[in-house]
Design an enzyme around this catalytic site. Structure first.
Site, PDB file in Angstrom:
ATOM      1  N   GLU A 105      63.514 -32.354  60.798  1.00  0.00           N
ATOM      2  CA  GLU A 105      62.825 -31.223  61.451  1.00  0.00           C
ATOM      3  C   GLU A 105      61.672 -30.723  60.597  1.00  0.00           C
ATOM      4  O   GLU A 105      60.623 -30.345  61.116  1.00  0.00           O
ATOM      5  CB  GLU A 105      63.823 -30.105  61.731  1.00  0.00           C
ATOM      6  N   GLU A 125      73.458 -33.400  63.080  1.00  0.00           N
ATOM      7  CA  GLU A 125      74.077 -32.083  63.253  1.00  0.00           C
ATOM      8  C   GLU A 125      75.267 -32.099  64.211  1.00  0.00           C
ATOM      9  O   GLU A 125      76.226 -31.378  64.036  1.00  0.00           O
ATOM     10  CB  GLU A 125      73.052 -31.069  63.755  1.00  0.00           C
TER      11      GLU A 125
HETATM   12  N1  T1G Z   1      74.407 -29.951  52.574  1.00  0.00           N
HETATM   13  C1  T1G Z   1      75.160 -29.724  51.478  1.00  0.00           C
HETATM   14  N2  T1G Z   1      75.645 -30.703  50.664  1.00  0.00           N
HETATM   15  C2  T1G Z   1      75.332 -31.970  51.013  1.00  0.00           C
HETATM   16  C3  T1G Z   1      74.558 -32.290  52.145  1.00  0.00           C
HETATM   17  C4  T1G Z   1      74.083 -31.202  52.938  1.00  0.00           C
HETATM   18  N3  T1G Z   1      73.322 -31.394  54.012  1.00  0.00           N
HETATM   19  N4  T1G Z   1      74.443 -33.646  52.208  1.00  0.00           N
HETATM   20  C5  T1G Z   1      75.129 -34.141  51.160  1.00  0.00           C
HETATM   21  N5  T1G Z   1      75.649 -33.146  50.442  1.00  0.00           N
HETATM   22  C6  T1G Z   1      76.432 -33.270  49.203  1.00  0.00           C
HETATM   23  C7  T1G Z   1      77.730 -34.026  49.417  1.00  0.00           C
HETATM   24  O1  T1G Z   1      78.763 -33.142  49.825  1.00  0.00           O
HETATM   25  C8  T1G Z   1      77.970 -34.588  48.036  1.00  0.00           C
HETATM   26  O2  T1G Z   1      78.456 -33.508  47.250  1.00  0.00           O
HETATM   27  C9  T1G Z   1      76.565 -34.877  47.507  1.00  0.00           C
HETATM   28  O3  T1G Z   1      75.679 -34.074  48.307  1.00  0.00           O
HETATM   29  C10 T1G Z   1      76.166 -36.334  47.667  1.00  0.00           C
HETATM   30  O4  T1G Z   1      76.387 -36.646  49.028  1.00  0.00           O
HETATM   31  C11 T1G Z   1      69.051 -26.767  60.041  1.00  0.00           C
HETATM   32  C12 T1G Z   1      71.639 -27.301  60.783  1.00  0.00           C
HETATM   33  C13 T1G Z   1      72.360 -37.759  53.001  1.00  0.00           C
HETATM   34  C14 T1G Z   1      73.452 -39.856  53.860  1.00  0.00           C
HETATM   35  O5  T1G Z   1      74.585 -33.839  58.060  1.00  0.00           O
HETATM   36  O6  T1G Z   1      74.982 -37.730  55.445  1.00  0.00           O
HETATM   37  O7  T1G Z   1      70.268 -29.843  58.755  1.00  0.00           O
HETATM   38  O8  T1G Z   1      80.702 -34.458  46.692  1.00  0.00           O
HETATM   39  O9  T1G Z   1      78.008 -38.499  48.473  1.00  0.00           O
HETATM   40  O10 T1G Z   1      76.526 -41.163  49.943  1.00  0.00           O
HETATM   41  O11 T1G Z   1      68.955 -28.124  61.967  1.00  0.00           O
HETATM   42  O12 T1G Z   1      75.036 -37.027  52.032  1.00  0.00           O
HETATM   43  O13 T1G Z   1      78.771 -34.801  45.141  1.00  0.00           O
HETATM   44  O14 T1G Z   1      79.766 -32.499  45.422  1.00  0.00           O
HETATM   45  O15 T1G Z   1      77.214 -38.097  50.848  1.00  0.00           O
HETATM   46  O16 T1G Z   1      74.118 -40.925  49.056  1.00  0.00           O
HETATM   47  C15 T1G Z   1      72.490 -32.100  58.537  1.00  0.00           C
HETATM   48  C16 T1G Z   1      74.782 -34.938  55.460  1.00  0.00           C
HETATM   49  C17 T1G Z   1      72.797 -30.800  57.864  1.00  0.00           C
HETATM   50  C18 T1G Z   1      73.496 -34.970  56.287  1.00  0.00           C
HETATM   51  C19 T1G Z   1      73.565 -39.250  51.452  1.00  0.00           C
HETATM   52  N6  T1G Z   1      72.495 -33.162  57.557  1.00  0.00           N
HETATM   53  N7  T1G Z   1      74.690 -35.789  54.291  1.00  0.00           N
HETATM   54  O17 T1G Z   1      74.770 -39.985  51.269  1.00  0.00           O
HETATM   55  O18 T1G Z   1      75.603 -38.979  49.106  1.00  0.00           O
HETATM   56  S1  T1G Z   1      72.780 -29.454  59.005  1.00  0.00           S
HETATM   57  C20 T1G Z   1      73.590 -33.938  57.378  1.00  0.00           C
HETATM   58  C21 T1G Z   1      74.845 -37.151  54.401  1.00  0.00           C
HETATM   59  C22 T1G Z   1      71.123 -29.291  59.379  1.00  0.00           C
HETATM   60  C23 T1G Z   1      69.347 -28.127  60.614  1.00  0.00           C
HETATM   61  C24 T1G Z   1      70.775 -28.480  60.575  1.00  0.00           C
HETATM   62  C25 T1G Z   1      74.838 -37.919  53.114  1.00  0.00           C
HETATM   63  C26 T1G Z   1      73.528 -38.689  52.877  1.00  0.00           C
HETATM   64  P1  T1G Z   1      79.478 -33.837  46.035  1.00  0.00           P
HETATM   65  P2  T1G Z   1      76.907 -38.099  49.400  1.00  0.00           P
HETATM   66  P3  T1G Z   1      75.257 -40.371  49.795  1.00  0.00           P
END
Ligand code: T1G
Length: 689
Positions: A105, A125
């Protein structure tokens, strides 16, 4: 506090670098620093163009999921992105690695987008029970139309930026040299005097109104009348993008997002996201190191063993399968070939790889063939005695450092380890069935299991594409014990007045894929009885024994709790008669209504889970949630039994258990942890660390 946004100006181009490891999540610090850096660039007269780029492995993983459920702190993402879009100076997003959710976004709020072809883009999301709440549902369709927007937002899947429909979002796609390409693109913008280009003003995706409406109608039909919460709201927001002025559409999206963000479902799904990240955090990870894994040994080519061989071959391992004799080996190979062919038909294995895959397989009838195996899984041997004998024989054959794993969910790992001279290399690897379809592997740790063995086994499970969850190596593991408690609760409900089909219907309506009795018929009643006995529920199985005695073993004998024919399963009056007869002896109680059935089954599972936490069998309640969702079809949108119990209210569940325990049935007695949590106003979620 180090700034989360780097700032440098290079020949009139301000480069703003997102540097909020590990994934540049848009937490409050990054939002504030990004706004400040942006205002600096706008005020700097030497700056002609602004480039946003990510430091680290990716551009931006979106909103900070840990912030949801709490009051948002300004600037919230929609407002921040509007500031970006309203910039008087052109803004270019330079994307590598991934731009997901709010990250994508943010890119859409920029005026131009340069991207690495292999970068993943998407709107995940929906997997959190949310929708793109920072303008995605309004900006994306203006560029890509309804079909692509809905495909990405309702499935939540990510796609490579250079692939098909995704290309429409980008002005330039490069294989490498992203930063240089973005800087060159910026200079060209200046040279050509190209203006800002606001996505809110784009019309390409809306021009073909008929196609737009066709896509909306198609997805509305696909979602069905109810239109599950987030997917239904996404559809309504994308539809609004074509009907409402941009700012009104943004308000529409914001209202929908706020509703979803407060929902139980989103809270549960956000819990699962973090719980699945946390299961990787095991004590052995600090000291343990994964040993080399090339050759896998499997003893026993039955359903479980053949499934493990197929998974290991498909993951690229060399496999030695040992059966007790030639006919058994032949049967095992036939079973294996059927599994591999099915994997091809499901698209899990290419036909090309299928042809060559058996070159990695060695079928043997003597354990001495396991002398070079790095990890041996024992998927044979019925009772503890047989398993113990196998482990004792293995000990004499395998090389130093080989990990020895029992695939049985009821094996006592400590007892097996004592039959070997390498207790530190013995553990359990319980793959929930069917091994091809289920994600869960319970890594059962014995009292002497060493850190290297646990890390090696956990690594192996991940290489098979599974989700490993650590548990103590006592009989039952997580799934076995909670499913046994679920079944035991259901049996008590049936003996107190409910019918099996009423319990099944209640639990399906609550969200379980199958009710306990339908599941028992699939699993086989003899296996259910064995599980109930192993998990200590052998007092209330008279009904189960009576059905087995009557030859009712489940679907495989066309009758179990239900009767099966070509049209499927149906209620069998004979079973009701057997229940009435047995109930007559014990006296039926009051008939529980549907919500009582649901709450009692949940209470029984959560109580057993609390017992496992209290006894140190698992590290966190969230691990139980992940195991039940990934391995036992517990509804993900409920967050798992422990999260669902928090949502239902621990006090009311505890009181329900107490009421049921009044007749002296210890099964219902609440464990102390429940009382402690209630007394301190805490929840299972407070124990997830
Ligand atoms: N928010 C907070 N923490 C996050 C995060 C996020 N979006 N994404 C990853 N982490 C943390 C995760 O918990 C882990 O923490 C560390 O980062 C490494 O992640 C406003 C409402 C990007 C494909 O759903 O899919 O945007 O365990 O091990 O394997 O409209 O992380 O180390 O303490 O997964 O390399 C939407 C979620 C959010 C993406 C990378 N976005 N993340 O994978 O690393 S809502 C998502 C992932 C939003 C807007 C809306 C994956 C990754 P810790 P990881 P990875």
């Amino acid at each position: 506090m180090a700034l989360t946004v780097g700032y440098e100006v290079d020949e009139g181009v301000a480069v703003l670098s997102l540097q909020n490891p590990p994934v540049n999540a848009l937490g409050i610090a990054l939002r504030r620093d990004l706004l400040a850096a942006f205002e600096t660039a706008l005020a700097d007269r030497s700056v002609r163009v602004i480039v946003l780029i990510g430091q680290g492995k990716l551009f931006c993983a979106g909103g900070d999921i840990s912030e949801f459920g709490k009051p948002f702190k300004a600037p919230w993402v929609p407002e921040l992105f509007n500031t970006v879009e309203q910039s008087t100076k052109p803004v270019i997003a330079a994307i590598h690695g991934a731009a997901l959710g709010g990250g994508m976004e943010l890119a859409l709020a920029c005026h131009y987008r340069v991207c690495e072809a292999r970068a993943r883009i998407g709107f995940p999301e929906v997997s959190l029970g949310l929708l793109p709440g920072a303008g995605g549902t309004q900006r994306a369709p203006r560029l890509c139309g309804a079909e692509t927007a809905l495909e990405l937002m309702i499935t939540g899947k990510s796609v490579a930026a250079g692939s098909g429909a995704a290309r429409v979002f980008f002005d330039l796609i490069v294989k490498e040299g992203l930063r240089e390409a973005a800087m060159t693109f910026a200079q060209r913008l200046v040279e050509k005097g190209l203006p800002v280009r606001r996505t809110r003003d784009a019309r390409n995706g809306l021009k073909d109104a008929a196609a737009y409406q066709t896509a909306i109608a198609k997805w509305r039909k696909r979602l069905g009348k109810g239109g599950a919460e987030a997917p239904g709201e996404i559809l309504r927001c994308v539809e609004a993008a074509a009907l409402l002025p941009f700012d009104v559409g943004m308000a529409f999206e914001r209202a929908a997002f706020d509703t979803l963000e407060q929902s139980e479902t989103s809270r549960a799904l956000r819990h699962v996201f973090f719980a699945e990240n946390k299961v990787a955090k095991i004590p052995e990870a600090k000291a343990g190191h994964a040993r080399a894994l090339e050759q896998i040994g499997v003893i026993g080519g039955g359903t479980r063993g053949a499934g493990l061989v197929a998974l290991s071959l498909m993951a690229g391992f060399e496999v030695v399968l040992v059966e007790k004799d030639a006919p058994s080996l032949a049967r095992a190979l036939t079973r294996l070939r059927r599994l591999l062919d099915r994997a091809v038909s499901r698209g899990q294995l290419s036909a090309l790889r299928r042809d060559g895959i058996e070159a990695l397989l060695h079928g043997k009838t003597d354990m001495v063939a396991l002398s070079e195996a790095d990890l041996v899984i024992v998927a044979a041997g019925g009772d503890a005695l047989e398993q113990g004998q196998i482990f004792a024989q293995l000990d004499a054959v395998v090389k130093d450092g080989a990990v020895l794993a029992s695939a049985s969910p009821f094996a006592d790992i400590g007892a097996l380890a004592e039959r070997t001279g390498c207790a530190e290399d013995v553990l359990g690897l319980h793959f929930s069935l069917p091994t091809q379809m289920s994600d869960l592997v319970e890594v059962a740790v014995g009292p002497a299991s060493g850190a290297d063995a646990v890390v090696t086994a956990t690594t192996f499970a991940r290489k098979l594409g599974k989700v490993p969850v650590r548990v103590l190596g006592v009989p039952g593991r997580i799934g076995g014990r909670l499913m046994a408690a679920y079944q035991a609760a259901a049996d008590r409900l049936v003996m107190s007045g409910a019918l099996p089909q009423e319990v099944d219907r209640a639990m399906r309506r609550w969200g379980m894929a199958l009710g306990p009795y339908q599941l028992a018929d699939v699993m086989g009643l003899e296996r259910v009885l064995a599980r109930q006995e192993e998990c200590g529920h052998d007092r209330r199985v008279a009904l189960l024994r009576a059905l087995i005695k009557d030859g009712r073993l489940g679907r495989k004998t066309s009758k179990g709790w239900y009767r099966y024919d070509a049209d499927g399963g149906r209620v069998d009056p004979e079973v009701a008669a057997m229940i009435a007869s047995l109930r007559g002896q014990t006296g039926g109680g009051s008939f529980p209504d549907e919500s009582d059935i649901q709450r009692l089954c949940l209470a029984a599972m959560a109580n057993e889970g609390a017992r496992m936490v209290e006894e140190g069998h698992v590290m966190r309640p969230g691990d139980i949630d992940v195991a039940m969702i990934r391995g036992f079809a517990f509804p993900r949108w409920r967050g798992g039994p422990m999260q669902a119990a928090d949502s239902a209210g621990l006090l009311s569940l505890r009181n329900l258990l107490r009421t049921c325990a009044q007749d002296g049935d210890a099964f219902w007695r609440p464990v102390n942890l429940l009382d402690d949590l209630i007394k301190n106003g805490r929840h299972f979620s407070d124990l997830n660390g």
